[in-house]
Design a protein around this motif. Structure first.
Motif, mmCIF file in Angstrom:
data_model
loop_
_atom_site.group_PDB
_atom_site.id
_atom_site.type_symbol
_atom_site.label_atom_id
_atom_site.label_comp_id
_atom_site.label_asym_id
_atom_site.label_seq_id
_atom_site.Cartn_x
_atom_site.Cartn_y
_atom_site.Cartn_z
ATOM 1 N N ALA A 187 0.832 -1.207 0.000
ATOM 2 C CA ALA A 187 0.000 0.000 0.000
ATOM 3 C C ALA A 187 0.867 1.258 0.000
ATOM 4 O O ALA A 187 0.549 2.247 -0.672
ATOM 5 N N HIS A 188 1.958 1.232 0.743
ATOM 6 C CA HIS A 188 2.854 2.392 0.792
ATOM 7 C C HIS A 188 3.561 2.579 -0.545
ATOM 8 O O HIS A 188 3.712 3.711 -1.024
ATOM 9 N N LEU A 192 3.064 5.969 -3.172
ATOM 10 C CA LEU A 192 4.102 6.801 -3.784
ATOM 11 C C LEU A 192 4.089 6.660 -5.300
ATOM 12 O O LEU A 192 4.323 7.646 -6.022
ATOM 13 N N ALA A 193 3.812 5.473 -5.794
ATOM 14 C CA ALA A 193 3.699 5.284 -7.249
ATOM 15 C C ALA A 193 2.566 6.150 -7.799
ATOM 16 O O ALA A 193 2.720 6.782 -8.850
ATOM 17 N N ASP A 194 1.449 6.192 -7.092
ATOM 18 C CA ASP A 194 0.324 7.031 -7.521
ATOM 19 C C ASP A 194 0.716 8.506 -7.554
ATOM 20 O O ASP A 194 0.284 9.248 -8.440
ATOM 21 N N GLN A 195 1.531 8.913 -6.604
ATOM 22 C CA GLN A 195 2.002 10.297 -6.581
ATOM 23 C C GLN A 195 2.798 10.591 -7.859
ATOM 24 O O GLN A 195 2.618 11.645 -8.478
ATOM 25 N N ILE A 201 7.905 14.056 -11.850
ATOM 26 C CA ILE A 201 8.690 13.416 -10.794
ATOM 27 C C ILE A 201 9.428 12.183 -11.327
ATOM 28 O O ILE A 201 10.418 11.756 -10.754
ATOM 29 N N PHE A 202 8.971 11.640 -12.451
ATOM 30 C CA PHE A 202 9.518 10.379 -12.943
ATOM 31 C C PHE A 202 11.036 10.409 -13.169
ATOM 32 O O PHE A 202 11.727 9.467 -12.747
ATOM 33 N N TYR A 238 6.221 -0.296 -9.668
ATOM 34 C CA TYR A 238 4.779 -0.049 -9.701
ATOM 35 C C TYR A 238 4.402 0.959 -10.780
ATOM 36 O O TYR A 238 3.394 0.799 -11.465
ATOM 37 N N VAL A 239 5.230 1.986 -10.944
ATOM 38 C CA VAL A 239 4.972 2.987 -11.978
ATOM 39 C C VAL A 239 5.081 2.334 -13.353
ATOM 40 O O VAL A 239 4.239 2.560 -14.231
ATOM 41 N N CYS A 240 6.093 1.505 -13.548
ATOM 42 C CA CYS A 240 6.286 0.848 -14.849
ATOM 43 C C CYS A 240 5.177 -0.155 -15.154
ATOM 44 O O CYS A 240 4.825 -0.330 -16.325
#
Length: 182
Positions: free
Chosen positions: A15-16, A20-23, A30-31, A55-57
């Motif tokens: 979840a944490h 941060l990935a959602d941010q 920020i990427f 998670y972002v990828c």
């Protein structure tokens, strides 16, 4: 809180990581910062940044395309095993998009030299003392890369057959899965 501090204080909870990935997903600016942090060998920064990068990828793989040359060049220098696992998964995702999905932007982003580098890096991860998840992602990536580099499948087959008796059940299961595909 500053992004760097957020990364450094990140706990391993999914979840944490997702928060941060959602941010980052809500602010693409920020990427590039996340990319820099991910390739850092400072464990307090690199490891949690890689968790978020993964998670972002998963959500926006194309965001890494402009940074692929640097990302691939830095992979051999990543020391943290958790970071390697995340990077191995990203490599697998890239190869899945390239080979299975025939994604035009991924194909344009990865040239033959990049693919050859991925072969070398993933063989290193497979043969070195890495976590099973890193090895499993490397197996899958190499299986896909064997579509372009015909010598990869025989080498991969030999390594997996040799390694099966000496590894965990998870390794054995993934190795058998890959061997059945070759």
């Amino acid at each position: 809180m500053e992004f760097k501090s957020q990364i450094q204080s990140l706990k391993a909870y999914k979840a944490h990581r997702q928060q941060l990935a959602d941010q980052v997903l809500n602010n693409q600016a920020i990427f590039p910062i996340l990319m820099d942090y991910s390739l850092s060998n400072d464990a307090r920064l690199g490891k949690p940044a890689c968790w978020v990068l993964e998670y972002v990828c998963i959500a926006k793989l194309s965001w890494i395309h402009p940074y692929l040359k640097h990302f691939i060049d830095q992979l051999p220098f990543i020391e943290n095993k958790s970071s390697k696992r995340c990077c191995a998964k990203i490599c697998m995702l890239l190869c899945q998009r390239y080979f299975l999905d025939s994604d035009k932007s991924t194909i344009e982003a990865l040239d033959k030299t990049d693919l050859a580098s991925l072969v070398e890096i993933n063989f290193d991860w497979l043969m070195n003392d890495e976590k099973v998840a890193t090895k499993a992602y490397a197996m899958e990536t190499l299986h896909l890369l064997g579509i372009v580099f015909i010598w990869v499948h025989p080498e991969l087959k030999a390594i997996l057959q040799k390694g099966i008796p000496n590894h965990t059940m998870a390794y054995k299961a993934r190795a058998m899965h890959i061997l059945n595909k070759i």
